[in-house]
Design an enzyme around this catalytic site. Structure first.
Site, PDB file in Angstrom:
ATOM      1  N   GLY A  27      35.493 -24.624 -19.268  1.00  0.00           N
ATOM      2  CA  GLY A  27      36.652 -25.426 -18.838  1.00  0.00           C
ATOM      3  C   GLY A  27      36.792 -26.662 -19.701  1.00  0.00           C
ATOM      4  O   GLY A  27      37.142 -27.741 -19.210  1.00  0.00           O
ATOM      5  N   ALA A  28      36.540 -26.504 -21.022  1.00  0.00           N
ATOM      6  CA  ALA A  28      36.426 -27.674 -21.894  1.00  0.00           C
ATOM      7  C   ALA A  28      37.688 -27.961 -22.697  1.00  0.00           C
ATOM      8  O   ALA A  28      37.669 -28.753 -23.631  1.00  0.00           O
ATOM      9  CB  ALA A  28      35.225 -27.505 -22.826  1.00  0.00           C
ATOM     10  N   ARG A  30      40.223 -29.470 -21.523  1.00  0.00           N
ATOM     11  CA  ARG A  30      40.783 -30.765 -21.092  1.00  0.00           C
ATOM     12  C   ARG A  30      39.849 -31.404 -20.056  1.00  0.00           C
ATOM     13  O   ARG A  30      38.830 -30.809 -19.664  1.00  0.00           O
ATOM     14  CB  ARG A  30      42.178 -30.569 -20.510  1.00  0.00           C
ATOM     15  CG  ARG A  30      42.153 -29.743 -19.244  1.00  0.00           C
ATOM     16  CD  ARG A  30      43.527 -29.558 -18.653  1.00  0.00           C
ATOM     17  NE  ARG A  30      43.395 -29.138 -17.267  1.00  0.00           N
ATOM     18  CZ  ARG A  30      44.213 -28.283 -16.667  1.00  0.00           C
ATOM     19  NH1 ARG A  30      45.230 -27.769 -17.336  1.00  0.00           N
ATOM     20  NH2 ARG A  30      44.026 -27.958 -15.402  1.00  0.00           N
ATOM     21  N   ASP A  77      37.451 -15.852 -19.365  1.00  0.00           N
ATOM     22  CA  ASP A  77      37.553 -16.155 -17.938  1.00  0.00           C
ATOM     23  C   ASP A  77      36.124 -16.098 -17.391  1.00  0.00           C
ATOM     24  O   ASP A  77      35.495 -15.032 -17.407  1.00  0.00           O
ATOM     25  CB  ASP A  77      38.440 -15.091 -17.269  1.00  0.00           C
ATOM     26  CG  ASP A  77      38.563 -15.280 -15.767  1.00  0.00           C
ATOM     27  OD1 ASP A  77      37.783 -16.065 -15.181  1.00  0.00           O
ATOM     28  OD2 ASP A  77      39.435 -14.620 -15.169  1.00  0.00           O
ATOM     29  N   VAL A  78      35.623 -17.231 -16.910  1.00  0.00           N
ATOM     30  CA  VAL A  78      34.212 -17.270 -16.478  1.00  0.00           C
ATOM     31  C   VAL A  78      33.934 -16.352 -15.291  1.00  0.00           C
ATOM     32  O   VAL A  78      32.778 -16.036 -15.022  1.00  0.00           O
ATOM     33  CB  VAL A  78      33.740 -18.713 -16.139  1.00  0.00           C
ATOM     34  CG1 VAL A  78      33.754 -19.594 -17.375  1.00  0.00           C
ATOM     35  CG2 VAL A  78      34.546 -19.315 -14.995  1.00  0.00           C
ATOM     36  N   SER A 156      30.950 -31.587  -6.390  1.00  0.00           N
ATOM     37  CA  SER A 156      32.002 -32.548  -6.045  1.00  0.00           C
ATOM     38  C   SER A 156      31.607 -33.261  -4.758  1.00  0.00           C
ATOM     39  O   SER A 156      30.858 -32.706  -3.932  1.00  0.00           O
ATOM     40  CB  SER A 156      33.324 -31.797  -5.809  1.00  0.00           C
ATOM     41  OG  SER A 156      34.275 -32.638  -5.177  1.00  0.00           O
ATOM     42  N   TYR A 168      37.243 -24.921  -1.548  1.00  0.00           N
ATOM     43  CA  TYR A 168      36.637 -25.728  -2.619  1.00  0.00           C
ATOM     44  C   TYR A 168      35.350 -26.409  -2.149  1.00  0.00           C
ATOM     45  O   TYR A 168      34.347 -26.433  -2.863  1.00  0.00           O
ATOM     46  CB  TYR A 168      37.680 -26.759  -3.061  1.00  0.00           C
ATOM     47  CG  TYR A 168      37.316 -27.641  -4.227  1.00  0.00           C
ATOM     48  CD1 TYR A 168      37.415 -27.166  -5.538  1.00  0.00           C
ATOM     49  CD2 TYR A 168      36.917 -28.968  -4.040  1.00  0.00           C
ATOM     50  CE1 TYR A 168      37.119 -27.999  -6.617  1.00  0.00           C
ATOM     51  CE2 TYR A 168      36.631 -29.793  -5.110  1.00  0.00           C
ATOM     52  CZ  TYR A 168      36.740 -29.306  -6.399  1.00  0.00           C
ATOM     53  OH  TYR A 168      36.445 -30.129  -7.463  1.00  0.00           O
ATOM     54  N   ALA A 171      32.612 -23.845  -2.025  1.00  0.00           N
ATOM     55  CA  ALA A 171      32.133 -23.491  -3.376  1.00  0.00           C
ATOM     56  C   ALA A 171      31.274 -24.609  -3.956  1.00  0.00           C
ATOM     57  O   ALA A 171      30.216 -24.357  -4.551  1.00  0.00           O
ATOM     58  CB  ALA A 171      33.325 -23.202  -4.289  1.00  0.00           C
ATOM     59  N   LYS A 172      31.704 -25.870  -3.769  1.00  0.00           N
ATOM     60  CA  LYS A 172      30.971 -26.986  -4.370  1.00  0.00           C
ATOM     61  C   LYS A 172      29.629 -27.222  -3.668  1.00  0.00           C
ATOM     62  O   LYS A 172      28.660 -27.650  -4.296  1.00  0.00           O
ATOM     63  CB  LYS A 172      31.839 -28.251  -4.367  1.00  0.00           C
ATOM     64  CG  LYS A 172      33.031 -28.181  -5.318  1.00  0.00           C
ATOM     65  CD  LYS A 172      32.629 -27.800  -6.727  1.00  0.00           C
ATOM     66  CE  LYS A 172      33.658 -28.142  -7.788  1.00  0.00           C
ATOM     67  NZ  LYS A 172      33.303 -27.602  -9.114  1.00  0.00           N
TER      68      LYS A 172
HETATM   69  P1  NAP Z   1      40.901 -29.709 -14.997  1.00  0.00           P
HETATM   70  O1  NAP Z   1      41.469 -30.855 -15.736  1.00  0.00           O
HETATM   71  O2  NAP Z   1      41.770 -28.912 -14.103  1.00  0.00           O
HETATM   72  O3  NAP Z   1      40.210 -28.729 -16.073  1.00  0.00           O
HETATM   73  C1  NAP Z   1      39.594 -27.553 -15.680  1.00  0.00           C
HETATM   74  C2  NAP Z   1      39.570 -26.604 -16.846  1.00  0.00           C
HETATM   75  O4  NAP Z   1      38.936 -25.383 -16.402  1.00  0.00           O
HETATM   76  C3  NAP Z   1      40.976 -26.229 -17.348  1.00  0.00           C
HETATM   77  O5  NAP Z   1      41.050 -26.329 -18.761  1.00  0.00           O
HETATM   78  C4  NAP Z   1      41.117 -24.786 -16.877  1.00  0.00           C
HETATM   79  O6  NAP Z   1      41.916 -23.975 -17.713  1.00  0.00           O
HETATM   80  C5  NAP Z   1      39.681 -24.303 -16.930  1.00  0.00           C
HETATM   81  N1  NAP Z   1      39.500 -23.083 -16.153  1.00  0.00           N
HETATM   82  C6  NAP Z   1      40.030 -22.788 -14.936  1.00  0.00           C
HETATM   83  N2  NAP Z   1      39.676 -21.555 -14.555  1.00  0.00           N
HETATM   84  C7  NAP Z   1      38.921 -21.047 -15.552  1.00  0.00           C
HETATM   85  C8  NAP Z   1      38.256 -19.805 -15.740  1.00  0.00           C
HETATM   86  N3  NAP Z   1      38.337 -18.819 -14.829  1.00  0.00           N
HETATM   87  N4  NAP Z   1      37.558 -19.605 -16.880  1.00  0.00           N
HETATM   88  C9  NAP Z   1      37.501 -20.566 -17.828  1.00  0.00           C
HETATM   89  N5  NAP Z   1      38.086 -21.779 -17.702  1.00  0.00           N
HETATM   90  C10 NAP Z   1      38.796 -22.014 -16.572  1.00  0.00           C
HETATM   91  O7  NAP Z   1      39.653 -30.151 -14.101  1.00  0.00           O
HETATM   92  P2  NAP Z   1      38.690 -31.449 -14.149  1.00  0.00           P
HETATM   93  O8  NAP Z   1      39.250 -32.465 -13.239  1.00  0.00           O
HETATM   94  O9  NAP Z   1      38.335 -31.811 -15.545  1.00  0.00           O
HETATM   95  O10 NAP Z   1      37.415 -30.846 -13.398  1.00  0.00           O
HETATM   96  C11 NAP Z   1      36.314 -30.258 -14.071  1.00  0.00           C
HETATM   97  C12 NAP Z   1      35.274 -29.860 -13.038  1.00  0.00           C
HETATM   98  O11 NAP Z   1      34.880 -31.008 -12.276  1.00  0.00           O
HETATM   99  C13 NAP Z   1      35.772 -28.833 -12.033  1.00  0.00           C
HETATM  100  O12 NAP Z   1      34.724 -27.952 -11.696  1.00  0.00           O
HETATM  101  C14 NAP Z   1      36.136 -29.678 -10.843  1.00  0.00           C
HETATM  102  O13 NAP Z   1      36.092 -28.934  -9.648  1.00  0.00           O
HETATM  103  C15 NAP Z   1      35.081 -30.749 -10.910  1.00  0.00           C
HETATM  104  N6  NAP Z   1      35.447 -32.001 -10.231  1.00  0.00           N
HETATM  105  C16 NAP Z   1      36.542 -32.717 -10.604  1.00  0.00           C
HETATM  106  C17 NAP Z   1      36.858 -33.902  -9.938  1.00  0.00           C
HETATM  107  C18 NAP Z   1      38.042 -34.758 -10.296  1.00  0.00           C
HETATM  108  O14 NAP Z   1      38.308 -35.736  -9.595  1.00  0.00           O
HETATM  109  N7  NAP Z   1      38.789 -34.457 -11.352  1.00  0.00           N
HETATM  110  C19 NAP Z   1      36.041 -34.344  -8.884  1.00  0.00           C
HETATM  111  C20 NAP Z   1      34.945 -33.575  -8.524  1.00  0.00           C
HETATM  112  C21 NAP Z   1      34.644 -32.411  -9.201  1.00  0.00           C
HETATM  113  P3  NAP Z   1      43.499 -23.781 -17.414  1.00  0.00           P
HETATM  114  O15 NAP Z   1      44.118 -25.081 -17.700  1.00  0.00           O
HETATM  115  O16 NAP Z   1      43.925 -22.711 -18.379  1.00  0.00           O
HETATM  116  O17 NAP Z   1      43.612 -23.379 -15.976  1.00  0.00           O
END
Ligand code: NAP
Length: 267
Positions: A27-28, A30, A77-78, A156, A168, A171-172
């Site tokens: 998921g790198a 962005r 796709d993971v 999370s 969610y 899962a977390k």
């Molecule tokens: P994000 O901006 O939505 O980025 C997630 C990335 O994962 C996207 O590039 C997405 O691709 C990719 N992805 C989704 N499904 C996938 C799959 N099946 N295989 C491969 N890649 C996949 O999320 P983020 O905010 O950076 O969050 C990153 C992690 O931290 C996540 O696990 C999230 O649950 C966790 N987290 C985030 C927050 C927060 O406040 N942001 C807080 C707690 C935990 P697409 O764009 O193509 O869908």
């Protein structure tokens, strides 16, 4: 160092220096994953930037290369076992055997329980839980071969429960149990596993939540910051910094832990 006592934390073998190590960040393309990939590249890792779409992962690779690092864009796709196996094989061939894995890919399908569909449930379980399982199973053999490895799973604060996130939060929380079991099973091979449970981090994910609630993102950030002891929301780099610690040489005695990075005491 006291004679006869090996300083495991600073034990760098030829195969084990950061310069020769390969990290995978899922998921790198962005958000937290992109910041983590860039940070690990700065730390000296060759980084596999894995995301659903190889084209979208290229932006992160270009940023790493522009800063003098080494990276590879991988589309997978993971939650798909065949794609995960193929991706890890390609990483081994093009970058080398991976010894660091950051399971960061994630999706949201928020809804109150009574409105949550089967597919809302399944997709969240598949990406977070099955995805982390498949990636870890594929990568761990390379860590065991090298008798060194670091696994970091993104949990999370929602693991503690959050309205509208039955899928969610489950899962977390599951990822925390997964992390502790990995620590127990893989520790004797020099592999650590830890989880990071972020609070509010400014990314597309939190922006999508604000959009869904009809709140301008700046107002959403201000509202969240007013509830956080350090009086601000988090940035992807805040989480990347913690990943950098967990995967460092010196962190070899820290395993099976969950660190809440939320600007205050969340757990
Ligand atoms: P994000 O901006 O939505 O980025 C997630 C990335 O994962 C996207 O590039 C997405 O691709 C990719 N992805 C989704 N499904 C996938 C799959 N099946 N295989 C491969 N890649 C996949 O999320 P983020 O905010 O950076 O969050 C990153 C992690 O931290 C996540 O696990 C999230 O649950 C966790 N987290 C985030 C927050 C927060 O406040 N942001 C807080 C707690 C935990 P697409 O764009 O193509 O869908």
């Amino acid at each position: 160092m006291i004679a006869g006592i090996r300083d495991e934390g600073n034990d760098m073998t030829e195969a084990g220096t950061t310069a020769s190590r390969v990290a995978i960040v899922t998921g790198a393309a962005r958000g937290i994953g992109a910041a983590t990939a860039q940070r690990l590249a700065k730390d000296g890792f060759a980084v596999a930037v894995l995301d659903l779409d190889e084209g979208s992962a290229k932006g992160t690779v270009e940023a790493i290369e522009a800063a003098g690092g080494r990276a590879l864009a991988i589309g997978a796709d993971v939650s798909d076992a065949a794609q995960v196996e193929a991706a890890v094989e390609r990483i081994v061939t093009e970058l080398g055997p991976p010894t660091v894995l950051v399971n960061n890919a994630g999706v949201l399908r928020d809804n109150m329980l009574f409105k949550m569909s089967d597919s809302d449930w399944d997709i969240v379980m598949n990406v977070h839980l099955k995805g982390a399982f498949l990636m870890t199973r594929a990568a761990q053999k390379h860590m065991i071969d090298q008798k060194w490895g670091r696994i970091v799973n993104l949990s999370s604060t929602s693991a503690l429960g959050n309205r509208g996130q039955a899928n969610y939060s489950t899962a977390k929380a599951g990822l925390q149990g997964f992390t502790k079991t990995l620590a127990i099973e893989l520790g004797k091979f020099g592999v650590t596993a830890n989880a990071i449970a972020p609070g509010f981090i400014e990314t597309e994910m939190t922006k999508a939540t604000a959009d869904r609630m009809g709140i301008p993102f700046d107002d959403f950030i201000k509202g969240a910051a007013s509830q956080i002891p350090v009086a601000r929301t988090g940035k992807p780099e805040d989480i990347a910094h913690l990943v950098s610690f967990f995967v460092s040489e010196g962190a070899g005695f820290v395993s099976g832990q969950v660190v809440y990075a939320a600007g205050g005491p969340k757990a």
